[in-house]
Structures are given as C-alpha cells and as structure tokens.
Design an enzyme around this catalytic site. Structure first.
Site, mmCIF file in Angstrom:
data_model
loop_
_atom_site.group_PDB
_atom_site.id
_atom_site.type_symbol
_atom_site.label_atom_id
_atom_site.label_comp_id
_atom_site.label_asym_id
_atom_site.label_seq_id
_atom_site.Cartn_x
_atom_site.Cartn_y
_atom_site.Cartn_z
ATOM 1 N N ASP A 127 -5.113 -0.755 3.885
ATOM 2 C CA ASP A 127 -4.102 0.003 4.617
ATOM 3 C C ASP A 127 -3.961 -0.534 6.042
ATOM 4 O O ASP A 127 -2.847 -0.681 6.566
ATOM 5 C CB ASP A 127 -4.489 1.477 4.634
ATOM 6 C CG ASP A 127 -3.435 2.355 5.281
ATOM 7 O OD1 ASP A 127 -2.232 2.090 5.093
ATOM 8 O OD2 ASP A 127 -3.803 3.313 5.982
ATOM 9 N N ASN A 151 -4.443 -1.729 -6.742
ATOM 10 C CA ASN A 151 -4.821 -2.250 -8.055
ATOM 11 C C ASN A 151 -6.210 -2.871 -7.923
ATOM 12 O O ASN A 151 -6.365 -3.939 -7.328
ATOM 13 C CB ASN A 151 -3.805 -3.296 -8.521
ATOM 14 C CG ASN A 151 -4.123 -3.840 -9.896
ATOM 15 O OD1 ASN A 151 -4.920 -3.273 -10.635
ATOM 16 N ND2 ASN A 151 -3.523 -4.959 -10.244
#
Length: 207
Positions: A127, A151
């Site tokens: 992030d 993922n």
C-alpha cells in the site's frame, strides 16, 4: 552481494568482546544493528546498480512527512527496529516518477506463521509503495486508498531483503490506478502482487 550467513550476522545484534593488550580486562562493544543494516543494504547489487544509473532518482522514504506523521506512522515508528523493518526502504524513481523500485529488509518478528512474513504486513508495505507512484500524479500530490487488491503468490520468508516494484498504470482526473509487486532480490520470484486505486480529495486535508 552478502551471503545469507553474512546477513544473519548483520542482524543478530550479538555483542562481541575485545581483549586489551594486557589480556586482563575486556571491553564490551555493542554492534549498531541499524548501521550494519544500512551498510548491507548499500552493498546490494540492485542498490549499487540503481545509484549508478543517471536516469534514476533516489528518494528518501518519509522525507515528505511531518514529525508528527512520522511519530504516529505504523511503518516508520511502530514497526521500525531490529527484527522488524530495521531501516528505511530506499526508493528509486524513473525521471517521470511513474515507476519505482524499492529495497527493504523484512525481519524475523513480523510473521504470521513462524518464519513467514505476515500477509497483512505484505499488504501494508505494498500500500505504501503504491502510494509513492500514485501521489506524484494526483492533484495536490495527495490521495487516499480507495481500493486495494492483493494476490499472494508465494510465502515471503522472514529475515531477507526484498525488492518492491511499482508503477502508475492510468490517471483519470483525481484517480490514479497503480500496480506493484514484492519480489526476490534477483527478480526471479514474485511473492505478492497488488493493484490499487487512489483518489485525491478536492482539497488536501489540513495536518
């Protein structure tokens, strides 16, 4: 590049002793794990290659942040130290600030399963690296995470250096679409991938 054994020694924090010339007294010397980590980082092949490339711009992580922001930051403060995120990641941009390479050490004390980096920690550092390519493109150079897709492809073993790659995929007014991955130092293994949408508010919040 330092060997695995050398890196383990760098972050072990084990003190050593030095005998004086009379071999009677000893002097206790505490190694500085942060300085040792910085030295190990600076000797990584990928770091030296980026620093030697005139097309690459090195940026200090968190240098834009206020003292209060740093104090209350999860990655700069709470998770910083030996066994966790021992040193600031180094950031290397292309000249348009649309692509980024970051190098970071992940310690032994930020695991989910023993010896495997916590998935939430992987999401957190992704992030942040995604924000580093989103913010330069957004109005006011600021935005919030509106969407983050992760993922998990392979476990990230603890106590190792990793490389994070991020890029700006598309910009639409106040929206920046970005993608990133966590990779092995040699780039042969992709551990985790992410895509994200950042949205810039109409006015930057006062800090």
């Amino acid at each position: 590049m330092l060997s695995g054994l050398a890196l383990r020694n760098v972050f072990s924090k084990k003190p050593f002793y030095r005998f004086n010339t009379t071999m009677v007294a000893t002097e206790y010397i505490e190694q500085d794990p942060i300085r040792e980590a910085e030295s190990a980082r600076d000797n990584l092949d990928i770091v030296k290659k980026c620093r030697a490339d005139p097309e690459i711009i090195e940026y200090e992580a968190h240098s834009h942040s206020s003292a209060s922001t740093k104090k209350h930051s999860l990655t700069f403060s709470a998770l910083r130290g030996p066994g966790m995120l021992i040193v600031n990641p180094v950031l290397f941009y292309n000249k348009t600030y649309t692509e980024l390479t970051s190098v970071l050490h992940l310690g032994k004390n930020i695991c989910g399963h023993d010896g495997i980096i916590h998935g939430g920690l992987a999401a957190t550092i992704l992030d942040e690296v995604l924000a580093y390519v989103a913010f330069p493109a957004l109005p006011n150079k600021f935005g919030f995470t509106a969407n983050l897709n992760i993922n998990y492809k392979r476990p990230i073993m603890s106590d190792q250096w990793v490389v994070m790659k991020a890029k700006l995929d598309k910009l639409e007014d106040r929206k920046a679409y970005v993608s990133a991955s966590i990779q092995s130092l040699d780039g042969e293994t992709i551990f985790t991938e992410a895509t994200s949408l950042y949205i810039s508010p109409k006015a930057k919040p006062q800090q």
